[in-house]
Design a protein around this motif. Structure first.
Motif, PDB file in Angstrom:
ATOM      1  N   SER A 311       6.051  -5.257   8.249  1.00 42.42           N
ATOM      2  CA  SER A 311       4.872  -4.427   8.002  1.00 42.42           C
ATOM      3  C   SER A 311       3.752  -5.257   7.392  1.00 42.42           C
ATOM      4  O   SER A 311       3.957  -6.398   6.951  1.00 42.42           O
ATOM      5  N   VAL A 315      -0.393  -3.863   2.232  1.00 36.83           N
ATOM      6  CA  VAL A 315      -0.127  -2.491   1.771  1.00 36.83           C
ATOM      7  C   VAL A 315       1.364  -2.194   1.600  1.00 36.83           C
ATOM      8  O   VAL A 315       1.737  -1.112   1.135  1.00 36.83           O
ATOM      9  N   GLN A 334       1.932   5.050  -3.421  1.00 36.80           N
ATOM     10  CA  GLN A 334       0.915   4.584  -2.489  1.00 36.80           C
ATOM     11  C   GLN A 334       0.552   3.139  -2.806  1.00 36.80           C
ATOM     12  O   GLN A 334       0.831   2.617  -3.887  1.00 36.80           O
ATOM     13  N   SER A 336      -2.951   0.459  -1.675  1.00 37.29           N
ATOM     14  CA  SER A 336      -4.152   0.206  -0.880  1.00 37.29           C
ATOM     15  C   SER A 336      -4.399  -1.287  -0.768  1.00 37.29           C
ATOM     16  O   SER A 336      -4.026  -2.073  -1.653  1.00 37.29           O
ATOM     17  N   THR A 342      -7.467   0.069   3.986  1.00 34.84           N
ATOM     18  CA  THR A 342      -6.167   0.539   4.469  1.00 34.84           C
ATOM     19  C   THR A 342      -5.349   1.062   3.299  1.00 34.84           C
ATOM     20  O   THR A 342      -5.365   0.474   2.218  1.00 34.84           O
ATOM     21  N   LYS A 343      -4.659   2.176   3.541  1.00 32.04           N
ATOM     22  CA  LYS A 343      -3.825   2.773   2.499  1.00 32.04           C
ATOM     23  C   LYS A 343      -2.509   3.243   3.100  1.00 32.04           C
ATOM     24  O   LYS A 343      -2.484   3.843   4.173  1.00 32.04           O
ATOM     25  N   ALA A 344      -1.406   2.947   2.412  1.00 37.58           N
ATOM     26  CA  ALA A 344      -0.083   3.424   2.810  1.00 37.58           C
ATOM     27  C   ALA A 344       0.416   4.413   1.769  1.00 37.58           C
ATOM     28  O   ALA A 344       0.319   4.169   0.569  1.00 37.58           O
ATOM     29  N   THR A 365      -0.005   5.852   7.096  1.00 36.39           N
ATOM     30  CA  THR A 365      -0.908   4.710   6.959  1.00 36.39           C
ATOM     31  C   THR A 365      -2.279   5.112   7.485  1.00 36.39           C
ATOM     32  O   THR A 365      -2.388   5.651   8.596  1.00 36.39           O
ATOM     33  N   THR A 367      -6.188   3.773   8.243  1.00 39.66           N
ATOM     34  CA  THR A 367      -7.214   2.732   8.392  1.00 39.66           C
ATOM     35  C   THR A 367      -8.442   3.445   8.966  1.00 39.66           C
ATOM     36  O   THR A 367      -8.979   4.339   8.334  1.00 39.66           O
ATOM     37  N   THR A 370      -5.515   7.654  11.277  1.00 44.54           N
ATOM     38  CA  THR A 370      -4.306   7.928  10.493  1.00 44.54           C
ATOM     39  C   THR A 370      -3.080   7.952  11.402  1.00 44.54           C
ATOM     40  O   THR A 370      -3.095   8.550  12.479  1.00 44.54           O
TER      41      THR A 370
END
Length: 385
Positions: A311, A315, A334, A336, A342-344, A365, A367, A370
Motif C-alpha cells: 500500500s 498513508v 486514520q 493523512s 490523501t487520507k486513509a 481511501t 484522494t 473515494t
C-alpha cells in the motif's frame, strides 16, 4: 361424591392438549413458554414426578426458542439504549438514548427508530439518529430508508441506497461537538444485533458523507445494548438529550491496563465487498487485505495498527484507538499524507468472543475520488518473534 384427590396434594388443571405449554394449579407457579415437543415431553415428565411426591411448588420455566427451535423474535416497544464507541474525528463516548420498535404493515417486519442525542440541532460526540423509515424523526418522507434482514437469529439493518431523498430521512450522526461539527448521512454499513428476551445486544458500524455535500467521510462504530422498558413504543423514556463523552483515558500508549499487545494476520477472508470506487481495483485491494497485519492492544487506552502490504507508504500503516467493550472492541483510526491530499480511514470491530478472533472493517481511501471496501475476516495470532 367425596373428593378423590389425596389430602394435602396440589390440584392441577391443564389447559390445552397434553403437549401444551400452560399449566395452572393451587398455589402453583405457572409453567409457560414455547418449547419443542421433545422439550415439552421432558417438562411433563418432571412435572409428573413432582406431583407424585406431593410437592406444592412448580418451578417457572421460560423457553427462549419456539417449537421449531427458532430464536425469539424482536419485541416491539420502547427501549433505553447504551452505546459505547467512537465517531471518527471526535472523542470516544458512552451514549444514552432511546429505541422505538413499532409494528408496521407498510414497512415490514417493523419500524426501527434509534435516537441518541440530536445531530442536527445539538451536534455532539457521536450523536446518532438511525431509522428504517423516513417518518421516524418527524418531517421525513414515508418511505423505507433502511433494510432489515434476519438470518440465524441475527438481525442486520443497513441504509437503503435507493430512497428518493436520503438526506430528508433524518438519519445522521456527528463526530464532534459544536455548531461547526459536520453532520454525516449514513449510506453504508449496518447495525447488527441479537435479541434475547427484553434485551438487544450488538454492534453499529455506519459510514457516510457530510450532509453539506462535501466529500468528507465520517465513520461511526459502537457497541449496542438496549433494554425493553415498555411494550408501548410511544411510552415516555427518560433519556438525556446530549450524549455523554466517554470519561476514560484518551491516550493511545500501548500496554496500558495490563493487556498484552498482540499481532494478528488474516487467516480467512469471510467477505470483501466494494462500496465505492473503480470496481477494477477490488482484486488488488482484497489481496492487500488478505496479507494485512494488525497489531492490537486491548488494554485501557490501547491502540491498534493496520498494515496492509503493497500500500501507499504515505498513508499506511494506519494507527488508531481501541475501545474496550468486553469481548467486542471498537477500532477507529486514520492517517493523512503530508500534503493532505490523501487520507486513509479504518474503522470497525474486533470480536474475541468466539473460538477464533475476527474483525469487521471498513477501509476507505480518499484522494480526488473515494474508494471504500467492507471486509470481514477470521484472524490468527502471530508469534512474538
Amino acid at each position: 361424591m367425596p373428593d378423590p384427590r389425596p389430602p394435602d396434594r396440589p390440584s392441577v388443571a391443564v389447559k390445552g392438549n397434553v403437549l401444551g405449554s400452560i399449566i395452572t394449579g393451587d398455589r402453583n407457579t405457572l409453567i409457560f413458554g414455547s418449547f419443542s415437543k421433545r422439550q415439552q415431553r421432558a417438562i411433563w415428565s418432571v412435572l409428573l414426578a413432582i406431583l407424585i411426591i406431593g410437592s406444592a411448588t412448580i418451578m417457572i420455566i421460560i423457553g427462549d426458542r419456539d417449537e421449531k427451535g427458532r430464536p425469539p423474535p424482536v419485541r416491539t416497544g420502547a427501549y433505553t439504549v447504551l452505546l459505547r464507541g467512537s465517531a471518527f474525528g471526535g472523542a470516544t463516548f458512552d451514549q444514552q438514548g432511546e429505541l422505538r420498535i413499532r409494528d408496521s404493515s407498510s414497512h415490514p417486519p417493523y419500524e426501527w427508530c434509534l435516537k441518541v442525542g440530536n445531530p442536527w440541532g445539538a451536534p455532539a460526540y457521536g450523536a446518532l439518529w438511525f431509522g428504517t423509515v423516513g417518518t421516524c424523526f418527524d418531517g421525513g418522507l414515508d418511505e423505507t430508508v433502511a433494510r432489515i434482514q434476519e438470518k440465524d437469529g441475527e438481525t442486520r439493518i443497513s441504509p437503503d441506497a435507493s430512497p428518493s431523498a436520503p438526506g430528508q430521512s433524518g438519519n445522521s450522526f456527528t463526530a464532534t461537538s459544536g455548531l461547526a461539527s459536520g453532520v454525516y448521512i449514513p449510506d453504508r454499513g449496518e447495525v447488527r444485533f441479537r435479541a434475547s428476551g427484553s434485551k438487544l445486544e450488538g454492534t453499529i458500524s455506519l459510514q457516510g458523507l457530510q450532509g453539506t455535500g462535501e466529500s468528507s467521510i465520517g465513520i461511526f462504530t459502537a457497541t449496542l445494548n438496549a433494554s425493553l422498558v415498555s411494550d408501548d413504543p410511544e411510552a415516555v423514556i427518560s433519556s438525556p438529550v446530549q450524549p455523554v463523552p466517554y470519561g476514560g483515558p484518551t491516550d493511545s500508549t500501548s500496554g496500558k491496563g495490563g493487556a498484552k499487545t498482540k499481532r494478528y494476520a488474516i487467516k480467512t477472508v469471510v467477505s470483501f465487498s466494494q462500496r465505492e470506487g473503480d470496481p477494477r481495483s477490488i482484486k488488488d485491494a482484497r489481496a492487500r487485505f488478505a496479507g494485512a497485519v494488525l497489531v492490537i492492544n486491548t488494554g485501557e487506552g490501547g491502540d491498534f495498527v493496520y498494515d496492509p502490504p503493497g500500500s501507499r507508504t504515505d498513508v499506511f500503516p494506519v494507527t488508531g484507538k481501541v475501545i474496550n467493550a468486553e469481548s467486542v472492541y471498537i477500532l477507529a483510526g486514520q492517517r493523512s499524507s503530508k500534503d493532505a491530499t490523501t487520507k486513509a480511514v479504518v474503522g470497525g470491530t474486533l470480536d474475541l468472543s468466539g473460538n477464533e478472533p475476527s474483525v469487521r472493517l471498513t477501509l476507505t481511501t480518499t484522494t480526488t475520488e473515494t474508494t471504500s471496501y467492507e471486509a470481514e475476516a477470521v484472524l490468527r495470532e502471530l508469534d512474538d518473534d
